[in-house]
Scaffold this motif. Structure first.
Motif, PDB file in Angstrom:
ATOM      1  N   GLU A 159       0.807  -1.222   0.000  1.00 28.50           N
ATOM      2  CA  GLU A 159       0.000   0.000   0.000  1.00 28.50           C
ATOM      3  C   GLU A 159       0.837   1.267   0.000  1.00 28.50           C
ATOM      4  OE1 GLU A 159      -2.639  -0.252   3.315  1.00 28.50           O
ATOM      5  OE2 GLU A 159      -3.785  -1.939   2.481  1.00 28.50           O
ATOM      6  N   ILE A 160       2.136   1.129   0.298  1.00 25.26           N
ATOM      7  CA  ILE A 160       3.006   2.302   0.453  1.00 25.26           C
ATOM      8  C   ILE A 160       4.102   2.300  -0.600  1.00 25.26           C
ATOM      9  CG2 ILE A 160       4.495   3.587   2.033  1.00 25.26           C
ATOM     10  CD1 ILE A 160       1.598   3.368   2.969  1.00 25.26           C
ATOM     11  N   ARG A 161       4.350   3.463  -1.191  1.00 26.46           N
ATOM     12  CA  ARG A 161       5.564   3.623  -1.997  1.00 26.46           C
ATOM     13  C   ARG A 161       6.618   4.268  -1.102  1.00 26.46           C
ATOM     14  NH1 ARG A 161       6.176   6.408  -7.862  1.00 26.46           N
ATOM     15  NH2 ARG A 161       5.511   4.322  -8.485  1.00 26.46           N
ATOM     16  N   TYR A 162       7.682   3.525  -0.873  1.00 30.89           N
ATOM     17  CA  TYR A 162       8.756   3.989   0.003  1.00 30.89           C
ATOM     18  C   TYR A 162       9.868   4.649  -0.814  1.00 30.89           C
ATOM     19  CZ  TYR A 162       6.639   1.105   3.656  1.00 30.89           C
ATOM     20  OH  TYR A 162       5.769   0.559   4.577  1.00 30.89           O
ATOM     21  N   PRO A 163      10.583   5.599  -0.207  1.00 33.18           N
ATOM     22  CA  PRO A 163      11.767   6.145  -0.891  1.00 33.18           C
ATOM     23  C   PRO A 163      12.815   5.046  -1.045  1.00 33.18           C
ATOM     24  CG  PRO A 163      11.714   6.868   1.399  1.00 33.18           C
ATOM     25  CD  PRO A 163      10.403   6.176   1.142  1.00 33.18           C
ATOM     26  N   THR A 164      13.567   5.078  -2.125  1.00 36.49           N
ATOM     27  CA  THR A 164      14.479   3.962  -2.419  1.00 36.49           C
ATOM     28  C   THR A 164      15.955   4.357  -2.438  1.00 36.49           C
ATOM     29  OG1 THR A 164      14.083   4.292  -4.797  1.00 36.49           O
ATOM     30  CG2 THR A 164      12.751   2.619  -3.670  1.00 36.49           C
ATOM     31  N   GLN A 165      16.284   5.533  -1.933  1.00 36.28           N
ATOM     32  CA  GLN A 165      17.697   5.922  -1.919  1.00 36.28           C
ATOM     33  C   GLN A 165      18.536   4.916  -1.133  1.00 36.28           C
ATOM     34  OE1 GLN A 165      15.166   8.058  -1.752  1.00 36.28           O
ATOM     35  NE2 GLN A 165      15.705  10.082  -2.563  1.00 36.28           N
ATOM     36  N   ARG A 166      18.050   4.485   0.037  1.00 42.84           N
ATOM     37  CA  ARG A 166      18.826   3.527   0.833  1.00 42.84           C
ATOM     38  C   ARG A 166      18.938   2.183   0.131  1.00 42.84           C
ATOM     39  NH1 ARG A 166      15.702   5.243   6.384  1.00 42.84           N
ATOM     40  NH2 ARG A 166      16.930   7.120   6.846  1.00 42.84           N
ATOM     41  N   ALA A 167      17.857   1.762  -0.499  1.00 42.99           N
ATOM     42  CA  ALA A 167      17.907   0.508  -1.261  1.00 42.99           C
ATOM     43  C   ALA A 167      18.916   0.610  -2.400  1.00 42.99           C
ATOM     44  CB  ALA A 167      16.519   0.170  -1.800  1.00 42.99           C
ATOM     45  N   GLN A 168      18.972   1.769  -3.050  1.00 36.73           N
ATOM     46  CA  GLN A 168      19.924   1.965  -4.140  1.00 36.73           C
ATOM     47  C   GLN A 168      21.358   1.981  -3.635  1.00 36.73           C
ATOM     48  OE1 GLN A 168      19.331   1.673  -7.186  1.00 36.73           O
ATOM     49  NE2 GLN A 168      17.323   2.467  -7.753  1.00 36.73           N
ATOM     50  N   ARG A 175      11.271  -8.003  -5.042  1.00 33.65           N
ATOM     51  CA  ARG A 175      10.370  -9.055  -4.562  1.00 33.65           C
ATOM     52  C   ARG A 175       9.874  -8.734  -3.155  1.00 33.65           C
ATOM     53  NH1 ARG A 175      10.320 -13.935  -7.342  1.00 33.65           N
ATOM     54  NH2 ARG A 175       9.757 -15.006  -5.409  1.00 33.65           N
ATOM     55  N   ALA A 176      10.761  -8.254  -2.302  1.00 32.24           N
ATOM     56  CA  ALA A 176      10.355  -7.901  -0.944  1.00 32.24           C
ATOM     57  C   ALA A 176       9.325  -6.777  -0.952  1.00 32.24           C
ATOM     58  CB  ALA A 176      11.577  -7.492  -0.125  1.00 32.24           C
ATOM     59  N   ASN A 177       9.511  -5.831  -1.859  1.00 30.80           N
ATOM     60  CA  ASN A 177       8.612  -4.683  -1.942  1.00 30.80           C
ATOM     61  C   ASN A 177       7.219  -5.099  -2.378  1.00 30.80           C
ATOM     62  OD1 ASN A 177       7.773  -2.006  -1.882  1.00 30.80           O
ATOM     63  ND2 ASN A 177       8.503  -1.588  -3.956  1.00 30.80           N
ATOM     64  N   TYR A 178       7.134  -5.831  -3.489  1.00 26.60           N
ATOM     65  CA  TYR A 178       5.826  -6.083  -4.086  1.00 26.60           C
ATOM     66  C   TYR A 178       5.218  -7.442  -3.753  1.00 26.60           C
ATOM     67  CZ  TYR A 178       5.888  -1.710  -6.525  1.00 26.60           C
ATOM     68  OH  TYR A 178       5.883  -0.365  -6.783  1.00 26.60           O
ATOM     69  N   LEU A 179       6.019  -8.407  -3.366  1.00 26.26           N
ATOM     70  CA  LEU A 179       5.458  -9.706  -3.006  1.00 26.26           C
ATOM     71  C   LEU A 179       5.225  -9.841  -1.511  1.00 26.26           C
ATOM     72  CD1 LEU A 179       7.476 -12.150  -5.321  1.00 26.26           C
ATOM     73  CD2 LEU A 179       5.359 -10.895  -5.794  1.00 26.26           C
ATOM     74  N   LYS A 180       6.013  -9.102  -0.700  1.00 25.63           N
ATOM     75  CA  LYS A 180       5.909  -9.223   0.752  1.00 25.63           C
ATOM     76  C   LYS A 180       5.523  -7.922   1.441  1.00 25.63           C
ATOM     77  CE  LYS A 180       9.346 -12.938   0.843  1.00 25.63           C
ATOM     78  NZ  LYS A 180      10.651 -13.411   1.402  1.00 25.63           N
ATOM     79  N   ALA A 181       5.415  -6.835   0.664  1.00 25.29           N
ATOM     80  CA  ALA A 181       5.030  -5.523   1.206  1.00 25.29           C
ATOM     81  C   ALA A 181       5.954  -5.077   2.341  1.00 25.29           C
ATOM     82  CB  ALA A 181       3.572  -5.539   1.677  1.00 25.29           C
ATOM     83  N   GLU A 182       7.238  -5.298   2.165  1.00 22.69           N
ATOM     84  CA  GLU A 182       8.221  -4.861   3.160  1.00 22.69           C
ATOM     85  C   GLU A 182       8.511  -3.372   3.006  1.00 22.69           C
ATOM     86  OE1 GLU A 182       9.352  -6.641   5.545  1.00 22.69           O
ATOM     87  OE2 GLU A 182       9.365  -8.753   4.932  1.00 22.69           O
ATOM     88  N   ASP A 183       9.025  -2.774   4.077  1.00 17.99           N
ATOM     89  CA  ASP A 183       9.496  -1.391   4.023  1.00 17.99           C
ATOM     90  C   ASP A 183      10.946  -1.416   3.565  1.00 17.99           C
ATOM     91  OD1 ASP A 183      10.422   1.165   4.402  1.00 17.99           O
ATOM     92  OD2 ASP A 183       9.761   1.343   6.486  1.00 17.99           O
ATOM     93  N   ILE A 184      11.151  -1.215   2.265  1.00 25.00           N
ATOM     94  CA  ILE A 184      12.504  -1.326   1.711  1.00 25.00           C
ATOM     95  C   ILE A 184      13.339  -0.073   1.952  1.00 25.00           C
ATOM     96  CG2 ILE A 184      11.845  -3.032  -0.022  1.00 25.00           C
ATOM     97  CD1 ILE A 184      11.836  -0.727  -2.082  1.00 25.00           C
ATOM     98  N   SER A 185      12.803   0.867   2.722  1.00 26.66           N
ATOM     99  CA  SER A 185      13.604   2.025   3.125  1.00 26.66           C
ATOM    100  C   SER A 185      14.141   1.873   4.549  1.00 26.66           C
ATOM    101  CB  SER A 185      12.765   3.307   3.049  1.00 26.66           C
ATOM    102  OG  SER A 185      11.746   3.321   4.039  1.00 26.66           O
ATOM    103  N   ASP A 186      13.727   0.823   5.221  1.00 27.01           N
ATOM    104  CA  ASP A 186      14.100   0.620   6.622  1.00 27.01           C
ATOM    105  C   ASP A 186      15.518   0.070   6.735  1.00 27.01           C
ATOM    106  OD1 ASP A 186      13.592   0.316   9.502  1.00 27.01           O
ATOM    107  OD2 ASP A 186      13.666  -1.822   9.054  1.00 27.01           O
ATOM    108  N   PRO A 187      16.413   0.748   7.443  1.00 25.17           N
ATOM    109  CA  PRO A 187      17.800   0.282   7.541  1.00 25.17           C
ATOM    110  C   PRO A 187      17.931  -1.118   8.131  1.00 25.17           C
ATOM    111  CG  PRO A 187      17.644   2.567   8.252  1.00 25.17           C
ATOM    112  CD  PRO A 187      16.243   2.082   8.079  1.00 25.17           C
ATOM    113  N   ASP A 188      17.082  -1.440   9.100  1.00 29.42           N
ATOM    114  CA  ASP A 188      17.141  -2.783   9.689  1.00 29.42           C
ATOM    115  C   ASP A 188      16.773  -3.848   8.661  1.00 29.42           C
ATOM    116  OD1 ASP A 188      17.956  -2.860  12.492  1.00 29.42           O
ATOM    117  OD2 ASP A 188      16.252  -1.543  12.863  1.00 29.42           O
ATOM    118  N   PHE A 189      15.731  -3.584   7.878  1.00 31.25           N
ATOM    119  CA  PHE A 189      15.352  -4.549   6.839  1.00 31.25           C
ATOM    120  C   PHE A 189      16.481  -4.709   5.823  1.00 31.25           C
ATOM    121  CE2 PHE A 189      13.932  -5.124   2.474  1.00 31.25           C
ATOM    122  CZ  PHE A 189      13.426  -6.412   2.563  1.00 31.25           C
ATOM    123  N   LEU A 190      17.050  -3.599   5.374  1.00 27.92           N
ATOM    124  CA  LEU A 190      18.124  -3.657   4.382  1.00 27.92           C
ATOM    125  C   LEU A 190      19.342  -4.389   4.926  1.00 27.92           C
ATOM    126  CD1 LEU A 190      17.802  -0.021   3.011  1.00 27.92           C
ATOM    127  CD2 LEU A 190      17.179  -2.118   1.809  1.00 27.92           C
TER     128      LEU A 190
END
Length: 221
Positions: free
Chosen positions: A94-103, A124-139
């Motif tokens: 449901e959320i579009r997260y900023p992707t600078q950290r992912a990049q 895959r994490a973003n769209y299949l699992k709805a993860e917060d790909i801007s979160d430093p802990d997740f990354l």
């Protein structure tokens, strides 16, 4: 016959078409003969460098951008995803997260030759699992699962200088003609954009390996 292929790839984990395109591209890579050497570099691209910290509602953002509900586009994405073997539900994230950290993480992954794995895992994490790909802990956790030092990545993805570097690289890519992703440049000569069908990737690789000339426009649509 050439057994070396150089590929520059521009993508953004916030782009759902990148998930479809990178999945098809990855499958095509796996179909290449074992003796083909691929020099692959992922480059940063930001769909929106101004996405707020914490993200924004994806449906509202798209409705504002296009003036209509995104459901038809999402349905098409889901259909194309299924063709690539993806169980894609575009209403899950449901959320579009900023992707600078992912990049930043994708750029760092070059040192271990794991950019493709990391970029695909992020999408895959973003769209299949709805993860917060801007979160430093997740990354950091994702990087750790791919052999990187978790604590080091946790610090690196939060560095302002690396964020600025990613933003500049993405802006430079746009100025140089990359206006949509995924975007591929083969052997520094031939460009191809979009989530192309499997047979297109196979055809391009076959042409490159056989040294046959690509289309005169340099574009494979």
């Amino acid at each position: 016959m050439s057994n070396k292929i150089k590929i520059d790839l521009f993508s953004d984990p916030a782009c759902p078409w990148c998930l479809v395109g990178l999945t098809r591209f990855d499958q095509a890579l796996k179909r290449l003969p074992d003796d083909v050497e691929v020099d692959l570099t992922h480059h940063a691209y930001l769909l929106d460098a101004n996405t707020p910290e914490g993200g924004e509602n994806a449906r509202q953002m798209l409705e504002l951008k296009y003036g209509q509900a995104p459901d038809d586009m999402w349905d098409r994405l889901e259909e194309e995803g299924k063709k690539a073997g993806l169980d894609l539900d575009m209403r899950k994230q449901e959320i579009r997260y900023p992707t600078q950290r992912a990049q930043i993480l994708i750029a760092i992954a070059k040192e271990k030759n794991k950019q493709q794995d990391i970029a695909l895992a992020l999408s895959r994490a973003n769209y299949l699992k709805a993860e917060d790909i801007s979160d430093p802990d997740f990354l950091a956790d994702l990087a750790g699962a791919h052999g990187f030092d978790r604590d080091e990545i946790f610090q690196l993805v939060q560095r302002d200088d690396l964020k600025a570097h990613v933003e500049k690289a993405a802006a430079d890519a746009s100025k140089q003609g990359v206006q949509g992703v995924p975007f591929f440049i083969f052997n520094e000569k031939y460009a191809m954009s979009g989530a192309q069908p499997d047979e297109v990737f196979d055809q391009v690789f076959q042409q490159l390996m056989s040294d046959d000339p690509m289309p005169e426009s340099g574009q494979a649509e």
